[in-house]
Write a protein that holds these residues in place. Sequence first.
Motif, PDB file in Angstrom:
ATOM      1  N   ILE A   3      35.448  48.486  38.996  1.00 15.89           N
ATOM      2  CA  ILE A   3      34.803  47.294  38.442  1.00 15.89           C
ATOM      3  C   ILE A   3      35.182  46.061  39.246  1.00 15.89           C
ATOM      4  CG2 ILE A   3      34.655  45.804  36.404  1.00 15.89           C
ATOM      5  CD1 ILE A   3      35.176  48.423  34.748  1.00 15.89           C
ATOM      6  N   ASP A   4      36.438  45.979  39.658  1.00 11.88           N
ATOM      7  CA  ASP A   4      36.876  44.854  40.486  1.00 11.88           C
ATOM      8  C   ASP A   4      36.082  44.797  41.792  1.00 11.88           C
ATOM      9  OD1 ASP A   4      39.091  42.735  41.137  1.00 11.88           O
ATOM     10  OD2 ASP A   4      39.039  44.060  42.878  1.00 11.88           O
ATOM     11  N   ASN A   5      35.835  45.962  42.362  1.00 12.06           N
ATOM     12  CA  ASN A   5      35.078  46.019  43.611  1.00 12.06           C
ATOM     13  C   ASN A   5      33.678  45.445  43.424  1.00 12.06           C
ATOM     14  OD1 ASN A   5      33.891  47.025  46.124  1.00 12.06           O
ATOM     15  ND2 ASN A   5      35.718  48.310  46.240  1.00 12.06           N
ATOM     16  N   LEU A   6      33.028  45.822  42.327  1.00  9.77           N
ATOM     17  CA  LEU A   6      31.663  45.356  42.088  1.00  9.77           C
ATOM     18  C   LEU A   6      31.612  43.868  41.750  1.00  9.77           C
ATOM     19  CD1 LEU A   6      30.235  48.406  40.107  1.00  9.77           C
ATOM     20  CD2 LEU A   6      29.830  47.809  42.502  1.00  9.77           C
ATOM     21  N   VAL A   7      32.589  43.408  40.975  1.00 10.39           N
ATOM     22  CA  VAL A   7      32.623  41.978  40.629  1.00 10.39           C
ATOM     23  C   VAL A   7      32.913  41.137  41.869  1.00 10.39           C
ATOM     24  CG1 VAL A   7      33.850  40.197  39.322  1.00 10.39           C
ATOM     25  CG2 VAL A   7      33.241  42.349  38.209  1.00 10.39           C
ATOM     26  N   SER A   8      33.868  41.569  42.676  1.00 11.36           N
ATOM     27  CA  SER A   8      34.186  40.806  43.891  1.00 11.36           C
ATOM     28  C   SER A   8      33.011  40.815  44.871  1.00 11.36           C
ATOM     29  CB  SER A   8      35.457  41.342  44.551  1.00 11.36           C
ATOM     30  OG  SER A   8      35.292  42.678  44.982  1.00 11.36           O
ATOM     31  N   ASN A   9      32.269  41.926  44.914  1.00 16.00           N
ATOM     32  CA  ASN A   9      31.063  41.981  45.746  1.00 16.00           C
ATOM     33  C   ASN A   9      30.010  40.992  45.249  1.00 16.00           C
ATOM     34  OD1 ASN A   9      31.752  43.783  47.713  1.00 16.00           O
ATOM     35  ND2 ASN A   9      30.443  45.439  47.006  1.00 16.00           N
ATOM     36  N   ALA A  10      29.858  40.921  43.918  1.00 11.76           N
ATOM     37  CA  ALA A  10      28.878  39.992  43.343  1.00 11.76           C
ATOM     38  C   ALA A  10      29.220  38.557  43.738  1.00 11.76           C
ATOM     39  CB  ALA A  10      28.846  40.138  41.822  1.00 11.76           C
ATOM     40  N   ILE A  11      30.496  38.226  43.710  1.00  8.97           N
ATOM     41  CA  ILE A  11      30.938  36.895  44.130  1.00  8.97           C
ATOM     42  C   ILE A  11      30.657  36.691  45.618  1.00  8.97           C
ATOM     43  CG2 ILE A  11      32.988  35.435  44.488  1.00  8.97           C
ATOM     44  CD1 ILE A  11      34.172  36.810  41.959  1.00  8.97           C
ATOM     45  N   LYS A  12      30.983  37.704  46.382  1.00  6.06           N
ATOM     46  CA  LYS A  12      30.870  37.618  47.840  1.00  6.06           C
ATOM     47  C   LYS A  12      29.422  37.383  48.286  1.00  6.06           C
ATOM     48  CE  LYS A  12      33.377  40.586  50.022  1.00  6.06           C
ATOM     49  NZ  LYS A  12      33.866  41.869  50.597  1.00  6.06           N
ATOM     50  N   TYR A  13      28.467  38.050  47.625  1.00  3.51           N
ATOM     51  CA  TYR A  13      27.075  37.986  48.081  1.00  3.51           C
ATOM     52  C   TYR A  13      26.209  37.032  47.266  1.00  3.51           C
ATOM     53  CZ  TYR A  13      28.125  41.883  51.144  1.00  3.51           C
ATOM     54  OH  TYR A  13      28.668  42.675  52.126  1.00  3.51           O
ATOM     55  N   SER A  14      26.802  36.333  46.294  1.00  6.52           N
ATOM     56  CA  SER A  14      26.035  35.377  45.496  1.00  6.52           C
ATOM     57  C   SER A  14      26.145  33.980  46.095  1.00  6.52           C
ATOM     58  CB  SER A  14      26.543  35.360  44.047  1.00  6.52           C
ATOM     59  OG  SER A  14      26.180  36.543  43.377  1.00  6.52           O
ATOM     60  N   PRO A  15      25.147  33.147  45.867  1.00  4.10           N
ATOM     61  CA  PRO A  15      25.164  31.803  46.441  1.00  4.10           C
ATOM     62  C   PRO A  15      26.111  30.870  45.694  1.00  4.10           C
ATOM     63  CG  PRO A  15      23.254  32.066  45.032  1.00  4.10           C
ATOM     64  CD  PRO A  15      23.921  33.413  45.092  1.00  4.10           C
ATOM     65  N   ILE A  16      26.354  29.718  46.274  1.00  2.00           N
ATOM     66  CA  ILE A  16      27.132  28.689  45.604  1.00  2.00           C
ATOM     67  C   ILE A  16      26.448  28.362  44.282  1.00  2.00           C
ATOM     68  CG2 ILE A  16      27.999  26.322  45.744  1.00  2.00           C
ATOM     69  CD1 ILE A  16      29.272  28.233  47.760  1.00  2.00           C
ATOM     70  N   GLY A  17      27.226  28.342  43.201  1.00  2.00           N
ATOM     71  CA  GLY A  17      26.672  28.021  41.893  1.00  2.00           C
ATOM     72  C   GLY A  17      25.986  29.183  41.193  1.00  2.00           C
ATOM     73  N   GLY A  18      26.081  30.380  41.748  1.00  2.00           N
ATOM     74  CA  GLY A  18      25.423  31.544  41.156  1.00  2.00           C
ATOM     75  C   GLY A  18      26.097  32.023  39.873  1.00  2.00           C
ATOM     76  N   LYS A  19      25.388  32.867  39.147  1.00  2.00           N
ATOM     77  CA  LYS A  19      25.900  33.426  37.892  1.00  2.00           C
ATOM     78  C   LYS A  19      26.072  34.933  38.028  1.00  2.00           C
ATOM     79  CE  LYS A  19      23.624  29.890  35.086  1.00  2.00           C
ATOM     80  NZ  LYS A  19      22.613  29.624  34.015  1.00  2.00           N
ATOM     81  N   ILE A  20      27.195  35.419  37.500  1.00  6.55           N
ATOM     82  CA  ILE A  20      27.498  36.852  37.525  1.00  6.55           C
ATOM     83  C   ILE A  20      27.747  37.287  36.088  1.00  6.55           C
ATOM     84  CG2 ILE A  20      29.159  38.583  38.307  1.00  6.55           C
ATOM     85  CD1 ILE A  20      29.651  36.275  40.604  1.00  6.55           C
ATOM     86  N   ALA A  21      27.066  38.337  35.659  1.00 11.01           N
ATOM     87  CA  ALA A  21      27.182  38.806  34.280  1.00 11.01           C
ATOM     88  C   ALA A  21      27.654  40.251  34.246  1.00 11.01           C
ATOM     89  CB  ALA A  21      25.837  38.675  33.566  1.00 11.01           C
ATOM     90  N   VAL A  22      28.669  40.507  33.429  1.00 13.37           N
ATOM     91  CA  VAL A  22      29.181  41.863  33.228  1.00 13.37           C
ATOM     92  C   VAL A  22      28.959  42.221  31.760  1.00 13.37           C
ATOM     93  CG1 VAL A  22      31.133  43.417  33.506  1.00 13.37           C
ATOM     94  CG2 VAL A  22      30.969  41.369  34.946  1.00 13.37           C
ATOM     95  N   ALA A  23      28.281  43.337  31.520  1.00 13.43           N
ATOM     96  CA  ALA A  23      27.961  43.727  30.140  1.00 13.43           C
ATOM     97  C   ALA A  23      28.318  45.189  29.905  1.00 13.43           C
ATOM     98  CB  ALA A  23      26.476  43.504  29.863  1.00 13.43           C
ATOM     99  N   VAL A  24      28.832  45.456  28.709  1.00 14.21           N
ATOM    100  CA  VAL A  24      29.202  46.821  28.301  1.00 14.21           C
ATOM    101  C   VAL A  24      28.390  47.199  27.076  1.00 14.21           C
ATOM    102  CG1 VAL A  24      31.063  48.333  27.531  1.00 14.21           C
ATOM    103  CG2 VAL A  24      31.546  46.501  29.162  1.00 14.21           C
ATOM    104  N   SER A  25      27.861  48.421  27.068  1.00 13.54           N
ATOM    105  CA  SER A  25      27.118  48.895  25.901  1.00 13.54           C
ATOM    106  C   SER A  25      27.285  50.397  25.769  1.00 13.54           C
ATOM    107  CB  SER A  25      25.627  48.534  26.037  1.00 13.54           C
ATOM    108  OG  SER A  25      25.074  49.128  27.193  1.00 13.54           O
ATOM    109  N   SER A  26      26.906  50.899  24.619  1.00 13.45           N
ATOM    110  CA  SER A  26      26.914  52.342  24.364  1.00 13.45           C
ATOM    111  C   SER A  26      25.468  52.806  24.280  1.00 13.45           C
ATOM    112  CB  SER A  26      27.643  52.643  23.059  1.00 13.45           C
ATOM    113  OG  SER A  26      27.619  54.032  22.780  1.00 13.45           O
TER     114      SER A  26
END
Length: 204
Positions: free
Chosen positions: A99-122
């Motif tokens: 999960i850390d890898n995916l979140v850090s990737n989202a930060i890395k490839y998102s623009p300045i001021g971008g939004k990153i959302a992590v959601a968990v469901s069943s």
Amino acid sequence: MLTDLIGAGSSKENLSNQVEHIRDATKRLTSMVDQLISDAMADAFDITIRREPVDLAGLINEVADANQPLATNKQQTITVSAPPDYVTMCDADRMREAIDNLVSNAIKYSPIGGKIAVAVSSEKNSTVIRIADEGAGLSPEDIGRLFGRFQRLSAKPTGGESSTGLGLSIVKKIVDMHGGQVTAESDGPGRGSTFTLILPTDVS
């Protein structure tokens, strides 16, 4: 290098700049070595998944908090949506890494001021984790080779960050070892992407 600069009587500002360059290079090399070690460990035949009850919401919030300084540097926001006390059977350390890898990737490839959302469901007897961003998105060619080793995407990190091309192959290995699957979706370049981890709820 520093010895030569000092011997040449370089200014304090020049020395400070060189120290920062050395620090940055060291961080990049350390990160690369860490990822290579993780990849080698994931390939080892004697590595097993240690399943235990894990508070997934708590784990994901820990990952989000750890990545918050990187997001803040790029004026990005990370939101987490997960049922409280949501427990699933998994290897906490391995899933934290994925999960850390995916979140850090989202930060890395998102623009300045971008939004990153992590959601968990069943969903359908499975635990589903989605990491969505507003970043550079993925081309069909990217998606076709996304989880291979040493793959480079068409998109470039938005803050000049480096990438070894190993991270997503490690994520896939971890999820495979849990008997799950990982997928990626994107409406195309410049339109963000969503990575989905699906873990089986019934592990008996």
